[in-house]
Design an enzyme around this catalytic site. Sequence first.
Site, PDB file in Angstrom:
ATOM      1  N   ARG A   1       0.852  -1.203   0.000  1.00  0.00           N
ATOM      2  CA  ARG A   1       0.000   0.000   0.000  1.00  0.00           C
ATOM      3  C   ARG A   1       0.883   1.246   0.000  1.00  0.00           C
ATOM      4  O   ARG A   1       0.602   2.225  -0.665  1.00  0.00           O
ATOM      5  CB  ARG A   1      -0.967   0.003   1.192  1.00  0.00           C
ATOM      6  CG  ARG A   1      -1.683   1.356   1.362  1.00  0.00           C
ATOM      7  CD  ARG A   1      -2.962   1.316   2.181  1.00  0.00           C
ATOM      8  NE  ARG A   1      -2.935   0.414   3.307  1.00  0.00           N
ATOM      9  CZ  ARG A   1      -2.233   0.606   4.439  1.00  0.00           C
ATOM     10  NH1 ARG A   1      -1.519   1.693   4.603  1.00  0.00           N
ATOM     11  NH2 ARG A   1      -2.264  -0.297   5.396  1.00  0.00           N
TER      12      ARG A   1
ATOM     13  N   LYS B   1      -8.515   7.531 -19.063  1.00  0.00           N
ATOM     14  CA  LYS B   1      -8.809   8.109 -20.366  1.00  0.00           C
ATOM     15  C   LYS B   1      -7.551   8.062 -21.254  1.00  0.00           C
ATOM     16  O   LYS B   1      -7.068   6.995 -21.538  1.00  0.00           O
ATOM     17  CB  LYS B   1      -9.354   9.525 -20.178  1.00  0.00           C
ATOM     18  CG  LYS B   1     -10.425   9.627 -19.060  1.00  0.00           C
ATOM     19  CD  LYS B   1     -11.687   8.821 -19.324  1.00  0.00           C
ATOM     20  CE  LYS B   1     -12.589   8.667 -18.107  1.00  0.00           C
ATOM     21  NZ  LYS B   1     -12.984   9.909 -17.453  1.00  0.00           N
TER      22      LYS B   1
ATOM     23  N   ASP C   1      -7.876  19.575 -13.020  1.00  0.00           N
ATOM     24  CA  ASP C   1      -8.119  18.262 -13.626  1.00  0.00           C
ATOM     25  C   ASP C   1      -7.677  18.373 -15.087  1.00  0.00           C
ATOM     26  O   ASP C   1      -8.309  19.057 -15.888  1.00  0.00           O
ATOM     27  CB  ASP C   1      -9.610  17.925 -13.499  1.00  0.00           C
ATOM     28  CG  ASP C   1      -9.956  16.544 -14.060  1.00  0.00           C
ATOM     29  OD1 ASP C   1      -9.242  16.064 -14.952  1.00  0.00           O
ATOM     30  OD2 ASP C   1     -10.960  15.968 -13.616  1.00  0.00           O
TER      31      ASP C   1
ATOM     32  N   TYR D   1     -16.437  17.843 -14.018  1.00  0.00           N
ATOM     33  CA  TYR D   1     -16.838  16.447 -14.235  1.00  0.00           C
ATOM     34  C   TYR D   1     -17.951  16.052 -13.254  1.00  0.00           C
ATOM     35  O   TYR D   1     -17.873  16.382 -12.068  1.00  0.00           O
ATOM     36  CB  TYR D   1     -15.603  15.557 -14.058  1.00  0.00           C
ATOM     37  CG  TYR D   1     -15.900  14.085 -14.151  1.00  0.00           C
ATOM     38  CD1 TYR D   1     -16.237  13.503 -15.371  1.00  0.00           C
ATOM     39  CD2 TYR D   1     -15.859  13.276 -13.028  1.00  0.00           C
ATOM     40  CE1 TYR D   1     -16.519  12.152 -15.454  1.00  0.00           C
ATOM     41  CE2 TYR D   1     -16.145  11.921 -13.109  1.00  0.00           C
ATOM     42  CZ  TYR D   1     -16.478  11.368 -14.330  1.00  0.00           C
ATOM     43  OH  TYR D   1     -16.759  10.025 -14.406  1.00  0.00           O
TER      44      TYR D   1
END
Length: 378
Positions: free
Chosen positions: A46, A195, A170, A98
């Site tokens: 992690r 994306k 973003d 978004y």
Amino acid sequence: MDIATRLIHTGAAVEPVQGALSVPLYHASTYAQPSVETFGAWDYARSGNPTRHALEVAIAGLEGGTVACAFGSGMAATSSTLLLFQPGDHLVVCDDVYGGTFRVMTRLFSQWGLSVTFVDATHTANIAAAIRPNTRALFLESPSNPLLKIIDLQAAAALAKDKGLLTIVDNTFMTPYFQRPLELGCDIVIHSGTKFLNGHSDVVCGFAVTADPALGERLRFVQNAFGAILGPNDAWLTLRGLRTLKVRMEESQKGAGIIAAWLAQHPRISQVWYPGLPGHPGHAVHQAQSSGPGAVLSFEFDSFELTKKVLEGVRLMAFAVSLGGVESILSYPAKMSHAAMPAEERALRGISDTLVRLSVGLESPDDLMAELDRLMNS
Ligand SMILES: *Cc1c(COP(=O)(O)O)cnc(C)c1O
């Protein structure tokens, strides 16, 4: 070094034992330690994983940052970044952000005491007017989703710096290949790597990147403490996708430019939004802060009937959510990316029921236009 070279070589050190040119895929969750006094480079996955690390080095290098943290989705990157703030803090956010970002801010972080004001950030004065004594950051997207509105990032970052606020951008639509907000004075860049960065519609991932080492430490702390990390397999796939970012972005952008110009003069299309069109209201600002208009455009048909017919009739383009893959994707913001936004909020933002968004892939633009033309004329 030019970004074309950095795309191939950043985070791609030759593996020292076997000489492999591809970063090995480490699945281990834990690592044996050499001594009680000093631990090795890796302890628990992690906190850090060599495959994920190679991807984080690559993304940080491409954005001109010092630290990149990889997360299990773009929303995990956004949510983890919002954990930098505290209950009582306030953010100024661009209004057609978004849909998932709108949702996490208004439905989850609001419960937790983080408040937001949405503004039309295409005018820096609107951002300035929304700043309060408890404002801590600006959260921006340029081009925005789905209307491709352009925000002057340099002016926004200068205003934020002056007021002691962070600027978060973003950068999903542009990728560092076309736009690097850290170089424009912004503090944190967020990506949905799902994306263009990965680019093959087979991974969900996200990133938060910064140039400031102290801010990087804080992001790294949240990444480890909150734990919304990217797994090694997806990190490996994303690294592989990233190596071809230049050719994918260049080719898709070329197609998007051709299709946008064709749609702009088509009788069944009432409006086209693409920052590459000279008539786009943000054309000049976008040109000054990026090296290309990208591969996403949106447009409106002249009726809902035609909108539905095209969305349901496409075969070459996929009628689907998401964007940035090698295949062209036609999506319907009102029912997809912005479904999380109430209808009245959508209407206020100009997200109508005849609006579609096209992410141009690597097919021949002639074939894509022929498909649209056939559906519009039949
Ligand atoms: C898809 C997307 C996100 C969310 O990313 P996920 O990887 O789906 O969680 C955030 N911002 C933009 C602009 C996006 O397109």
